[in-house]
Design a protein around this motif. Structure first.
Motif, short mmCIF file in Angstrom:
data_model
loop_
_atom_site.label_atom_id
_atom_site.label_comp_id
_atom_site.label_asym_id
_atom_site.label_seq_id
_atom_site.Cartn_x
_atom_site.Cartn_y
_atom_site.Cartn_z
N LYS A 230 0.81 -1.21 0.00
CA LYS A 230 0.00 0.00 0.00
C LYS A 230 0.85 1.27 0.00
O LYS A 230 0.42 2.32 -0.47
N ASP A 231 2.09 1.17 0.51
CA ASP A 231 2.96 2.35 0.57
C ASP A 231 3.77 2.55 -0.71
O ASP A 231 4.59 3.45 -0.79
N SER A 233 6.03 0.57 -1.91
CA SER A 233 7.38 0.02 -1.74
C SER A 233 7.74 -0.87 -2.93
O SER A 233 6.89 -1.57 -3.48
#
Length: 260
Positions: A230-231, A233
């Motif tokens: 979700k970030d 990454s």
């Protein structure tokens, strides 16, 4: 009134010195208002509790981690135009694309491998085969211009089919290491390179990897996001790679992992 002015003359310098002290403390603690932007692959932070993993190809792993990243995080095509999809990349490698529609997916993988060997003076090891098995060998002791001309020839005759034939299959996906290639030979086919790998300090079986690609048309080589994070990454979890590995613009099977 005089008493009030006297009190203000004491309070204001104290407030000013407190603000300066707080500012200094913030600088000393390393806290800034904005995130630091990585300038090379090695500066992209690994998942918490993990450390970098070289595998057996230590020299190539180190070289890949030292590839510089562009400040401009946009992906450009060979003709200078912006790529339509600007959501796939986490970072962009500071590697030339050229001005022809040649340095596509497998070509970018071959450039990175060839550039490392070139930097080591290992010119006789820079060789790539075409679909018929004809080998294109780098000329001895080339300057940068001759090296670029050689790569243009390679891009013209070699691709995913020939590179997939040239590389060796990695039979156990958990053995993934920097420099490995996920590749499907075909027309179209695709190839991405493993730019980095990290392992958990307490569990060697907990491993994460980072991928980079070019695509069609020829474009900036870029590190891929992992949409499962979700970030945004770029790290992919080996343990979550079931049969299919989904990247932003292609899907690979675990048995398509290969090595030089």
């Amino acid at each position: 009134m005089k008493h009030k002015l006297f009190l203000l003359s004491i309070i204001l310098p104290v407030l000013s010195s407190c603000q300066e002290a707080a500012s200094t403390a913030g600088r000393q603690s390393g806290k800034t208002s904005s995130k630091s932007v990585p300038t090379r692959v090695s500066e992209i932070p690994p998942p918490e509790g993990c450390r970098r993993y070289n595998g057996t190809d230590t020299g190539f792993a180190t070289w890949l981690r030292n590839v510089s990243l562009k400040k401009d995080n946009a992906v450009y095509l060979y003709n200078g135009q912006l790529k339509g999809n600007q959501d796939a990349q986490y970072a962009v490698l500071d590697i030339p694309v050229g001005h022809k529609d040649l340095q596509q997916c497998a070509d970018a993988v071959m450039r990175l491998r060839a550039s490392w060997l070139f930097s080591q003076g290992r010119y006789d090891e820079i060789r790539f085969a075409d679909n018929n098995g004809r080998m294109y060998v780098c000329p001895p002791s080339p300057d940068s211009s001759a090296f670029e001309r050689y790569l243009q020839t390679v891009y013209s005759w070699c691709g995913t089919i020939s590179l997939a034939q040239q590389l060796r299959t990695v039979h156990w996906f958990n053995d993934i290491q920097p420099g490995d290639v996920l590749i499907r030979g075909g027309s179209p086919g695709h190839a991405v390179i493993v730019m980095d790998v990290v392992v958990n300090n307490n569990n060697m079986n907990e491993k994460y990897y980072m991928l980079a690609q070019s695509y069609m048309p020829a474009q900036s080589i870029h590190i891929l996001k992992n949409y499962a994070n979700k970030d945004g990454s770029p790290w992919y979890d080996v343990q979550q790679a079931n049969r299919l590995i989904s990247t932003p613009e292609w899907g690979f099977y675990k048995d398509e992992l290969k090595r030089w």
